[in-house]
Design a protein around this motif. Sequence first.
Motif, PDB file in Angstrom:
ATOM      1  N   ALA A 191      19.917 -27.895  40.216  1.00 50.13           N
ATOM      2  CA  ALA A 191      20.710 -26.933  40.746  1.00 50.13           C
ATOM      3  C   ALA A 191      21.179 -26.011  39.437  1.00 50.13           C
ATOM      4  O   ALA A 191      21.745 -27.053  38.344  1.00 50.13           O
ATOM      5  CB  ALA A 191      22.015 -27.462  41.450  1.00 50.13           C
ATOM      6  N   LYS A 192      21.294 -24.913  39.372  1.00 50.39           N
ATOM      7  CA  LYS A 192      21.793 -24.342  38.227  1.00 50.39           C
ATOM      8  C   LYS A 192      23.131 -23.972  38.574  1.00 50.39           C
ATOM      9  O   LYS A 192      23.711 -24.123  39.684  1.00 50.39           O
ATOM     10  CB  LYS A 192      21.129 -23.065  38.152  1.00 50.39           C
ATOM     11  N   ALA A 193      24.064 -23.373  37.701  1.00 47.18           N
ATOM     12  CA  ALA A 193      25.741 -23.126  37.717  1.00 47.18           C
ATOM     13  C   ALA A 193      25.763 -22.241  39.034  1.00 47.18           C
ATOM     14  O   ALA A 193      26.748 -22.208  39.535  1.00 47.18           O
ATOM     15  CB  ALA A 193      26.193 -22.969  36.796  1.00 47.18           C
ATOM     16  N   SER A 194      24.649 -21.329  39.361  1.00 51.06           N
ATOM     17  CA  SER A 194      24.860 -20.410  40.163  1.00 51.06           C
ATOM     18  C   SER A 194      24.484 -20.673  41.740  1.00 51.06           C
ATOM     19  O   SER A 194      24.851 -19.917  42.437  1.00 51.06           O
ATOM     20  CB  SER A 194      24.100 -18.910  39.724  1.00 51.06           C
ATOM     21  N   THR A 195      23.922 -21.937  41.643  1.00 52.14           N
ATOM     22  CA  THR A 195      23.464 -22.209  42.892  1.00 52.14           C
ATOM     23  C   THR A 195      24.923 -22.538  43.935  1.00 52.14           C
ATOM     24  O   THR A 195      25.887 -23.101  43.583  1.00 52.14           O
ATOM     25  CB  THR A 195      22.765 -23.693  42.929  1.00 52.14           C
ATOM     26  N   HIS A 196      24.569 -22.051  45.295  1.00 50.72           N
ATOM     27  CA  HIS A 196      25.587 -22.355  46.037  1.00 50.72           C
ATOM     28  C   HIS A 196      25.659 -23.637  46.972  1.00 50.72           C
ATOM     29  O   HIS A 196      24.459 -24.105  47.348  1.00 50.72           O
ATOM     30  CB  HIS A 196      25.624 -21.044  47.238  1.00 50.72           C
ATOM     31  N   VAL A 197      26.704 -24.386  47.195  1.00 46.91           N
ATOM     32  CA  VAL A 197      27.123 -25.178  47.822  1.00 46.91           C
ATOM     33  C   VAL A 197      27.631 -25.242  49.015  1.00 46.91           C
ATOM     34  O   VAL A 197      28.359 -24.493  49.132  1.00 46.91           O
ATOM     35  CB  VAL A 197      27.632 -26.216  47.093  1.00 46.91           C
ATOM     36  N   LYS A 198      27.143 -25.998  50.213  1.00 46.45           N
ATOM     37  CA  LYS A 198      27.662 -26.038  51.370  1.00 46.45           C
ATOM     38  C   LYS A 198      28.062 -27.332  52.000  1.00 46.45           C
ATOM     39  O   LYS A 198      27.695 -28.292  51.149  1.00 46.45           O
ATOM     40  CB  LYS A 198      26.602 -25.427  52.352  1.00 46.45           C
ATOM     41  N   VAL A 199      29.023 -27.216  53.071  1.00 47.78           N
ATOM     42  CA  VAL A 199      29.615 -28.426  53.481  1.00 47.78           C
ATOM     43  C   VAL A 199      28.337 -29.467  53.816  1.00 47.78           C
ATOM     44  O   VAL A 199      27.469 -28.682  54.721  1.00 47.78           O
ATOM     45  CB  VAL A 199      30.483 -28.235  54.632  1.00 47.78           C
ATOM     46  N   GLY A 200      28.202 -30.530  53.723  1.00 50.78           N
ATOM     47  CA  GLY A 200      27.317 -31.596  54.129  1.00 50.78           C
ATOM     48  C   GLY A 200      26.243 -31.792  52.926  1.00 50.78           C
ATOM     49  O   GLY A 200      25.244 -32.665  53.349  1.00 50.78           O
ATOM     50  N   ASP A 201      26.186 -30.962  52.154  1.00 51.77           N
ATOM     51  CA  ASP A 201      25.198 -31.017  50.849  1.00 51.77           C
ATOM     52  C   ASP A 201      25.439 -32.532  50.308  1.00 51.77           C
ATOM     53  O   ASP A 201      26.779 -32.833  49.885  1.00 51.77           O
ATOM     54  CB  ASP A 201      25.059 -29.965  49.938  1.00 51.77           C
ATOM     55  N   GLU A 202      24.392 -32.919  49.622  1.00 52.18           N
ATOM     56  CA  GLU A 202      24.531 -34.182  48.785  1.00 52.18           C
ATOM     57  C   GLU A 202      24.282 -33.666  47.269  1.00 52.18           C
ATOM     58  O   GLU A 202      23.593 -33.001  47.004  1.00 52.18           O
ATOM     59  CB  GLU A 202      23.512 -35.216  49.087  1.00 52.18           C
ATOM     60  N   LEU A 203      25.348 -33.921  46.506  1.00 55.07           N
ATOM     61  CA  LEU A 203      25.324 -33.629  45.106  1.00 55.07           C
ATOM     62  C   LEU A 203      25.091 -34.765  44.312  1.00 55.07           C
ATOM     63  O   LEU A 203      25.696 -35.757  44.574  1.00 55.07           O
ATOM     64  CB  LEU A 203      26.588 -33.039  44.435  1.00 55.07           C
ATOM     65  N   SER A 204      24.140 -34.903  43.322  1.00 50.91           N
ATOM     66  CA  SER A 204      24.206 -35.922  42.413  1.00 50.91           C
ATOM     67  C   SER A 204      24.298 -35.284  41.070  1.00 50.91           C
ATOM     68  O   SER A 204      24.088 -34.120  40.678  1.00 50.91           O
ATOM     69  CB  SER A 204      22.557 -36.504  42.369  1.00 50.91           C
TER      70      SER A 204
END
Length: 87
Positions: free
Chosen positions: A35-48
């Motif tokens: 993921a780059k800084a501009s990547t959009h995140v949504k509810v339910g996404d898993e972030l590492s």
Amino acid sequence: MRIDKFLKVSRLIKRRTVAKDVSDQGRVWINGRDAKASTHVKVGDELSIQFGQKKVTIRVELLSESTRKEDAAQMYTLLKEEAFQSE
């Protein structure tokens, strides 16, 4: 919401510029993908996120443009926290 803004608002990382740098260095993944800084995140996404010798995995629960310190922890659920062994 952009990943760098989410990391700052959720207080996983203190400053948005630091969140942007961490993302652009390839130390953040969304659902297993870089993921780059501009990547959009949504509810339910898993972030590492890799912090030095530690990797933290969370699930996004809430998106908010701003939040109080006490409410920031409600924006995510901690799924896993791994420490790497130094050789």
